[in-house]
Design an enzyme around this catalytic site. Structure first.
Site, PDB file in Angstrom:
ATOM      1  N   ARG A 250      32.110  40.836  31.624  1.00  0.00           N
ATOM      2  CA  ARG A 250      31.566  41.232  32.919  1.00  0.00           C
ATOM      3  C   ARG A 250      30.749  42.482  32.661  1.00  0.00           C
ATOM      4  NH1 ARG A 250      32.872  44.135  37.651  1.00  0.00           N
ATOM      5  NH2 ARG A 250      31.741  43.212  39.381  1.00  0.00           N
TER       6      ARG A 250
ATOM      7  N   GLU B 163      28.366  36.294  44.301  1.00  0.00           N
ATOM      8  CA  GLU B 163      29.034  35.120  43.764  1.00  0.00           C
ATOM      9  C   GLU B 163      28.040  33.962  43.775  1.00  0.00           C
ATOM     10  OE1 GLU B 163      32.137  35.375  42.591  1.00  0.00           O
ATOM     11  OE2 GLU B 163      32.148  37.464  43.226  1.00  0.00           O
TER      12      GLU B 163
ATOM     13  N   ARG C 237      38.884  39.899  32.092  1.00  0.00           N
ATOM     14  CA  ARG C 237      37.573  39.885  31.439  1.00  0.00           C
ATOM     15  C   ARG C 237      37.285  41.244  30.809  1.00  0.00           C
ATOM     16  NH1 ARG C 237      34.066  38.107  36.500  1.00  0.00           N
ATOM     17  NH2 ARG C 237      35.369  39.789  37.271  1.00  0.00           N
TER      18      ARG C 237
END
Length: 175
Positions: A59, A67, A101
């Site tokens: 990320r 999104e 992440r």
């Protein structure tokens, strides 16, 4: 002094080896080379480590893009694809998010372009205030807002954080 300098020079290879890039995406890793192999959305990518061939989901640190199921989400993803897909990059993992992440700064190798900064400057992401790592990109977001670039060309674009609070993750939208 001459002896101390010689000892320091002899220690350099050992120091370089101790801090060599791990290339495994684990927190604390130094900068390591990779290639962007897939763009998930406007702030997440998969890379393949050039050193070890490992695939790592990252990320981009300091930004929050829409999104993919959110209005303008596909456009933000496409903007990052144009900047990064199949490009050699330098990755520096800084932390992990609540989803596991790796949070990383990612720079294109060819020109040093900071992908997070480019997304904020293009108006395709808001700065993410996580641990203050947004500060380098705030001016870029402000300039994009003032110029009406990207997301900011539309009045009332909803931040991803607000969208997730209202709808949950993309797979649950509309269910």
């Amino acid at each position: 002094m001459l002896v101390a300098g010689a000892v320091a020079l002899c220690a350099l290879p050992a120091l370089a080896q101790a801090s060599a890039p791990r290339g495994d995406g684990q927190p604390g890793a130094d900068t390591w080379p990779a290639v962007v192999t897939y763009v998930v959305d406007g702030d997440s990518v998969w890379v393949r480590s050039a050193d070890r061939g490992a695939r790592v989901k990252l990320r981009l640190l300091g930004i929050d893009a829409p999104e993919v199921c959110q209005p303008l989400g596909p456009q933000a993803r496409d903007a990052l694809r144009r900047l990064a897909l199949n490009q050699p990059v330098q990755v520096t993992v800084r932390a992990r998010d609540r989803y596991g992440r790796a949070l990383a700064t990612v720079h294109r190798t060819q020109d040093g372009l900071d992908l997070s900064q480019a997304m904020a400057a293009g108006g395709w992401a808001w700065v993410d205030r996580y641990r203050g790592w947004h500060k380098p990109y705030q001016e870029d977001e402000d300039a994009a807002r003032a110029a009406g670039r990207g997301l900011f060309a539309q009045a009332g674009a909803e931040s991803p954080a607000d969208f997730r609070r209202r709808h949950g993750p993309c797979q649950r939208v509309g269910k």
